[in-house]
Design an enzyme around this catalytic site. Structure first.
Site, PDB file in Angstrom:
ATOM      1  N   SER A 201     -21.229  32.279  57.995  1.00  0.00           N
ATOM      2  CA  SER A 201     -22.177  31.168  57.874  1.00  0.00           C
ATOM      3  C   SER A 201     -22.732  31.005  56.462  1.00  0.00           C
ATOM      4  O   SER A 201     -23.029  29.883  56.041  1.00  0.00           O
ATOM      5  CB  SER A 201     -23.318  31.321  58.877  1.00  0.00           C
ATOM      6  OG  SER A 201     -23.949  32.573  58.741  1.00  0.00           O
ATOM      7  N   HIS A 254     -28.031  32.029  54.986  1.00  0.00           N
ATOM      8  CA  HIS A 254     -27.927  30.570  55.066  1.00  0.00           C
ATOM      9  C   HIS A 254     -28.563  29.905  53.846  1.00  0.00           C
ATOM     10  O   HIS A 254     -27.972  29.022  53.224  1.00  0.00           O
ATOM     11  CB  HIS A 254     -28.616  30.062  56.333  1.00  0.00           C
ATOM     12  CG  HIS A 254     -27.953  30.504  57.592  1.00  0.00           C
ATOM     13  ND1 HIS A 254     -28.491  30.278  58.841  1.00  0.00           N
ATOM     14  CD2 HIS A 254     -26.786  31.171  57.807  1.00  0.00           C
ATOM     15  CE1 HIS A 254     -27.689  30.768  59.762  1.00  0.00           C
ATOM     16  NE2 HIS A 254     -26.652  31.318  59.161  1.00  0.00           N
TER      17      HIS A 254
END
Length: 276
Positions: A201, A254
């Site tokens: 991610s 992230h």
């Protein structure tokens, strides 16, 4: 004459050519190993590349089929692939995109067979000072996923964004973005939560930031991300930060990944403008 792109599937190439014809742009197809699309009027290159980026997002959009009907090419005699789903996968993904996808799947299978802990002992961010020279660990944490939903979500975005970058900007650019974002997002995440984390991610968020900002600042690059999707990415970060869904998220990775992607896109688009 300027070559715009190549398609493995000649029907997909014809659909794009037909659509551009309805927009007043004449393209031609030359058949070699693939279907090469050429533009005679190079002054229209920027417009064609922008339309190509939109086309690659959803080649099955009804407007493209309608364009083929309008152009009279639905019965062109071109060979239709038996498995259009896999043809679409191949159309968008280059070798680096595929290698990373396969590596993630292999690692995921190994984690199901051997257990998460056993695989993490080999691939996780260095969790002991004696491991700091095992350099692969600074990158292989991105290959580990802890649920089917986790890996499906990340690989879908990786294929969609990474494939676009590789097809338009080359394998080298995708490798650079991947390595830098894996390294820096991993470093930030281990500061937040320690070394026991994993997932692609951080790299995916880097690609989101890169594709969106590069498309905004340099449309001629041929990559593009709708603003609604980058807004979704920001909402997802906020949701993860405040634990709104009760899921464990690598929030540090992230945020760091997104920042890396935006920074790289800013530099690359700045360099592209200087070359003009």
């Amino acid at each position: 004459m300027l070559m715009i792109t190549s398609f493995a599937n000649p029907r997909v190439a014809q659909a794009f050519v037909d659509y551009m014809a309805t927009q007043g742009v004449i393209l031609t197809i030359q058949q070699h190993n693939q279907s090469d699309v050429w533009l005679a009027d190079e002054s229209q290159a920027e417009r064609v590349r922008a339309e190509l980026a939109r086309f690659l997002e959803n080649p099955a959009d009804p407007r493209y089929l309608a364009a083929s009907w309008q152009a009279g090419h639905t019965g062109s005699g071109l060979h239709y692939r038996r498995y259009p789903f896999f043809a679409a996968l191949r159309e968008r993904a280059g070798p680096v995109t595929w290698v990373v996808m396969i590596a993630c799947v292999v690692v995921f299978i190994a984690m199901q067979i051997l257990g998460d802990q056993e695989v993490m002992l080999w691939l996780a961010w260095p969790f002991d000072p004696t491991l700091k020279f095992e350099f692969w660990r600074y990158f292989t944490h991105a290959l580990m996923h802890f649920s089917l939903m986790h890996i499906l979500f990340n690989l879908l975005w990786w294929w969609y964004l990474g494939g676009a970058v590789e097809k338009r900007l080359g394998s080298g650019k995708l490798i650079v973005i991947t390595l830098i974002s894996a390294l820096l997002s991993g470093y930030v995440q281990q500061k937040f939560s320690g070394p026991w984390f994993g997932g692609l991610s951080g790299v995916v968020y880097a690609l989101m930031g890169y594709v969106w900002l590069r498309g905004e600042r340099d449309p001629q690059s041929g990559i593009y991300l709708q603003r609604g999707l980058i807004i979704f990415a920001l909402i997802w970060i906020v949701a993860g930060w405040f634990d709104l869904f009760g899921m464990s998220m690598a929030n540090g990775a992230h945020i760091a990944g997104l920042a890396v992607g935006l920074a790289m896109a800013f530099v690359d688009s700045l360099n592209a403008r200087k070359r003009k």
